[in-house]
Design an enzyme around this catalytic site. Sequence first.
Site, PDB file in Angstrom:
ATOM      1  N   GLY A  67       0.847  -1.200   0.000  1.00  0.00           N
ATOM      2  CA  GLY A  67       0.000   0.000   0.000  1.00  0.00           C
ATOM      3  C   GLY A  67       0.870   1.233   0.000  1.00  0.00           C
ATOM      4  O   GLY A  67       1.495   1.550   1.011  1.00  0.00           O
ATOM      5  N   LEU A 123       0.053   6.693   4.571  1.00  0.00           N
ATOM      6  CA  LEU A 123       0.973   6.186   5.593  1.00  0.00           C
ATOM      7  C   LEU A 123       2.027   5.269   4.998  1.00  0.00           C
ATOM      8  O   LEU A 123       3.197   5.329   5.371  1.00  0.00           O
ATOM      9  CB  LEU A 123       0.202   5.422   6.683  1.00  0.00           C
ATOM     10  CG  LEU A 123      -0.386   6.225   7.837  1.00  0.00           C
ATOM     11  CD1 LEU A 123      -0.739   5.294   8.983  1.00  0.00           C
ATOM     12  CD2 LEU A 123       0.528   7.326   8.328  1.00  0.00           C
ATOM     13  N   ARG A 174      -1.326  -0.368 -11.583  1.00  0.00           N
ATOM     14  CA  ARG A 174      -0.783   0.559 -10.588  1.00  0.00           C
ATOM     15  C   ARG A 174       0.742   0.582 -10.660  1.00  0.00           C
ATOM     16  O   ARG A 174       1.359   1.641 -10.496  1.00  0.00           O
ATOM     17  CB  ARG A 174      -1.216   0.147  -9.171  1.00  0.00           C
ATOM     18  CG  ARG A 174      -2.686   0.299  -8.885  1.00  0.00           C
ATOM     19  CD  ARG A 174      -3.183   1.702  -9.130  1.00  0.00           C
ATOM     20  NE  ARG A 174      -3.262   2.534  -7.943  1.00  0.00           N
ATOM     21  CZ  ARG A 174      -3.231   3.862  -7.962  1.00  0.00           C
ATOM     22  NH1 ARG A 174      -3.078   4.496  -9.106  1.00  0.00           N
ATOM     23  NH2 ARG A 174      -3.335   4.552  -6.863  1.00  0.00           N
ATOM     24  N   LYS A 221      -7.905   5.137  21.285  1.00  0.00           N
ATOM     25  CA  LYS A 221      -7.983   5.922  20.044  1.00  0.00           C
ATOM     26  C   LYS A 221      -9.334   5.686  19.367  1.00  0.00           C
ATOM     27  O   LYS A 221      -9.952   6.619  18.842  1.00  0.00           O
ATOM     28  CB  LYS A 221      -6.831   5.542  19.112  1.00  0.00           C
ATOM     29  CG  LYS A 221      -6.739   6.411  17.871  1.00  0.00           C
ATOM     30  CD  LYS A 221      -5.325   6.500  17.347  1.00  0.00           C
ATOM     31  CE  LYS A 221      -5.212   7.526  16.226  1.00  0.00           C
ATOM     32  NZ  LYS A 221      -5.340   6.932  14.907  1.00  0.00           N
ATOM     33  N   GLU A 245     -14.102   4.157   7.478  1.00  0.00           N
ATOM     34  CA  GLU A 245     -13.707   2.997   8.284  1.00  0.00           C
ATOM     35  C   GLU A 245     -14.656   2.802   9.468  1.00  0.00           C
ATOM     36  O   GLU A 245     -14.266   2.247  10.500  1.00  0.00           O
ATOM     37  CB  GLU A 245     -12.260   3.160   8.752  1.00  0.00           C
ATOM     38  CG  GLU A 245     -11.275   3.154   7.590  1.00  0.00           C
ATOM     39  CD  GLU A 245      -9.808   3.203   8.018  1.00  0.00           C
ATOM     40  OE1 GLU A 245      -9.037   2.302   7.676  1.00  0.00           O
ATOM     41  OE2 GLU A 245      -9.449   4.179   8.701  1.00  0.00           O
TER      42      GLU A 245
HETATM   43  P1  NAP Z   1      -4.663   5.524   1.790  1.00  0.00           P
HETATM   44  O1  NAP Z   1      -3.945   6.817   1.594  1.00  0.00           O
HETATM   45  O2  NAP Z   1      -5.998   5.347   1.170  1.00  0.00           O
HETATM   46  O3  NAP Z   1      -3.689   4.377   1.282  1.00  0.00           O
HETATM   47  C1  NAP Z   1      -4.074   3.026   1.255  1.00  0.00           C
HETATM   48  C2  NAP Z   1      -3.259   2.352   0.179  1.00  0.00           C
HETATM   49  O4  NAP Z   1      -3.475   0.951   0.233  1.00  0.00           O
HETATM   50  C3  NAP Z   1      -3.613   2.802  -1.245  1.00  0.00           C
HETATM   51  O5  NAP Z   1      -2.431   3.186  -1.910  1.00  0.00           O
HETATM   52  C4  NAP Z   1      -4.211   1.544  -1.872  1.00  0.00           C
HETATM   53  O6  NAP Z   1      -3.920   1.399  -3.244  1.00  0.00           O
HETATM   54  C5  NAP Z   1      -3.470   0.480  -1.101  1.00  0.00           C
HETATM   55  N1  NAP Z   1      -4.106  -0.839  -1.191  1.00  0.00           N
HETATM   56  C6  NAP Z   1      -5.358  -1.212  -0.819  1.00  0.00           C
HETATM   57  N2  NAP Z   1      -5.558  -2.507  -1.058  1.00  0.00           N
HETATM   58  C7  NAP Z   1      -4.413  -2.984  -1.601  1.00  0.00           C
HETATM   59  C8  NAP Z   1      -3.999  -4.252  -2.071  1.00  0.00           C
HETATM   60  N3  NAP Z   1      -4.805  -5.313  -2.017  1.00  0.00           N
HETATM   61  N4  NAP Z   1      -2.749  -4.372  -2.586  1.00  0.00           N
HETATM   62  C9  NAP Z   1      -1.921  -3.313  -2.644  1.00  0.00           C
HETATM   63  N5  NAP Z   1      -2.244  -2.077  -2.204  1.00  0.00           N
HETATM   64  C10 NAP Z   1      -3.494  -1.921  -1.691  1.00  0.00           C
HETATM   65  O7  NAP Z   1      -4.843   5.196   3.331  1.00  0.00           O
HETATM   66  P2  NAP Z   1      -4.009   5.772   4.586  1.00  0.00           P
HETATM   67  O8  NAP Z   1      -4.477   7.137   4.907  1.00  0.00           O
HETATM   68  O9  NAP Z   1      -2.549   5.561   4.364  1.00  0.00           O
HETATM   69  O10 NAP Z   1      -4.555   4.819   5.733  1.00  0.00           O
HETATM   70  C11 NAP Z   1      -4.050   3.513   5.982  1.00  0.00           C
HETATM   71  C12 NAP Z   1      -4.475   3.144   7.410  1.00  0.00           C
HETATM   72  O11 NAP Z   1      -3.764   3.996   8.308  1.00  0.00           O
HETATM   73  C13 NAP Z   1      -5.964   3.393   7.678  1.00  0.00           C
HETATM   74  O12 NAP Z   1      -6.481   2.401   8.510  1.00  0.00           O
HETATM   75  C14 NAP Z   1      -5.973   4.744   8.387  1.00  0.00           C
HETATM   76  O13 NAP Z   1      -7.068   4.937   9.263  1.00  0.00           O
HETATM   77  C15 NAP Z   1      -4.662   4.658   9.181  1.00  0.00           C
HETATM   78  N6  NAP Z   1      -4.146   5.972   9.556  1.00  0.00           N
HETATM   79  C16 NAP Z   1      -3.910   6.907   8.594  1.00  0.00           C
HETATM   80  C17 NAP Z   1      -3.399   8.145   8.981  1.00  0.00           C
HETATM   81  C18 NAP Z   1      -3.102   9.217   7.961  1.00  0.00           C
HETATM   82  O14 NAP Z   1      -2.741  10.327   8.353  1.00  0.00           O
HETATM   83  N7  NAP Z   1      -3.211   8.966   6.676  1.00  0.00           N
HETATM   84  C19 NAP Z   1      -3.154   8.419  10.332  1.00  0.00           C
HETATM   85  C20 NAP Z   1      -3.418   7.433  11.276  1.00  0.00           C
HETATM   86  C21 NAP Z   1      -3.913   6.200  10.871  1.00  0.00           C
HETATM   87  P3  NAP Z   1      -4.698   2.203  -4.395  1.00  0.00           P
HETATM   88  O15 NAP Z   1      -4.067   3.551  -4.426  1.00  0.00           O
HETATM   89  O16 NAP Z   1      -4.401   1.390  -5.601  1.00  0.00           O
HETATM   90  O17 NAP Z   1      -6.155   2.235  -4.004  1.00  0.00           O
END
Ligand code: NAP
Length: 304
Positions: A7, A11, A35, A183, A263
């Site tokens: 991913g 993050l 991708r 959290k 989520e």
């Molecule tokens: P995000 O920006 O949407 O990134 C998720 C990534 O996972 C995307 O690049 C997506 O690919 C990829 N993905 C999904 N399924 C996949 C698969 N089967 N194989 C390969 N890649 C896959 O999400 P995020 O914000 O980083 O959040 C991730 C987690 O961290 C969540 O649970 C969120 O609540 C937590 N979190 C995030 C933050 C923050 O600031 N961002 C802070 C605290 C906690 P595609 O681009 O191809 O869809």
Amino acid sequence: MSWHVLGAGSLGGLWAARLFRGGEPVRLILRDRTRLAQYRAGGGLRLSEGDITSLYPLPAETPEAGNPIRRLILACKSYDAEEAIASVAARLEPEAEILLLQNGLGSQDAVAARVPRARCLRASTTEGAYRETDFHVVAAGAGQIWIGDQLGSHTPPAWLNTLTELGFPVRWTDDIDARLWRKLAINCAINPLTVLHGCRNGELRQHLSEVAALCAELTALLEAMGLAPAAQGLQQEVEAVIAATAHNRSSMLQDVERGQRTEVSYLLGHALPIAGRLHLAAPHLTELQQRLQTRLAERGLPED
Ligand code: NAP
């Protein structure tokens, strides 16, 4: 020993770029060949910190690649986690360690059940990052990352020191579940209300009686689950978070505004069935979930 980061979103991009520039061998696992081609066309992963944007040409692959996986950082959303781990399960070495970055609760157990031989570690992070465009991540806020063992082991992984040396704000905890539950409770008290009121966190100061009613039910739930320390001072902390992040849009509001799935199933949707099993009345949380689901449906978004 190589790291794999599944991913390359907000993050995952942040973690992978920091590992790569620290000299660690790291490979991205992207969803599919499309991708991967898009990623390669852009020349790598971009990370912006303040005014500086750097390009990191990390190697990337699809889940079908043949190389074995020893250390995996699972950086997808909670609702994608089970399918994502299944896609690489056959590549995991017998001693594999997996770090789960998902927010909320529920997905971690589902992942662990899929890969019973791997050591699953859970993280709870207050760092912030967002995607400017595909494969361009912006570091949006400093924070703290707590890491602990799914099964409550007191032994940190050997690589925790490596992360610290590379500047990751990581700390080990023997009780990661209490941190994740705390959290989750804070998120349940803030995020759905920001969607329903369509407001930034700070505007919830005009809805503090609603916040207080939710905190009371969440406190009772945590106490009934035997997590009294995670319940202590919940309302005060929620109000402090609202004040400290007054100008922020919650992650759930951002998801809704972008037309993306939330989520909620791993927040309210995880807490409410447990309250039910414990015969705890939670009328405000239940009504909050119903109102949220109605709003999501109105916007054409999944209710779970
Ligand atoms: P995000 O920006 O949407 O990134 C998720 C990534 O996972 C995307 O690049 C997506 O690919 C990829 N993905 C999904 N399924 C996949 C698969 N089967 N194989 C390969 N890649 C896959 O999400 P995020 O914000 O980083 O959040 C991730 C987690 O961290 C969540 O649970 C969120 O609540 C937590 N979190 C995030 C933050 C923050 O600031 N961002 C802070 C605290 C906690 P595609 O681009 O191809 O869809």
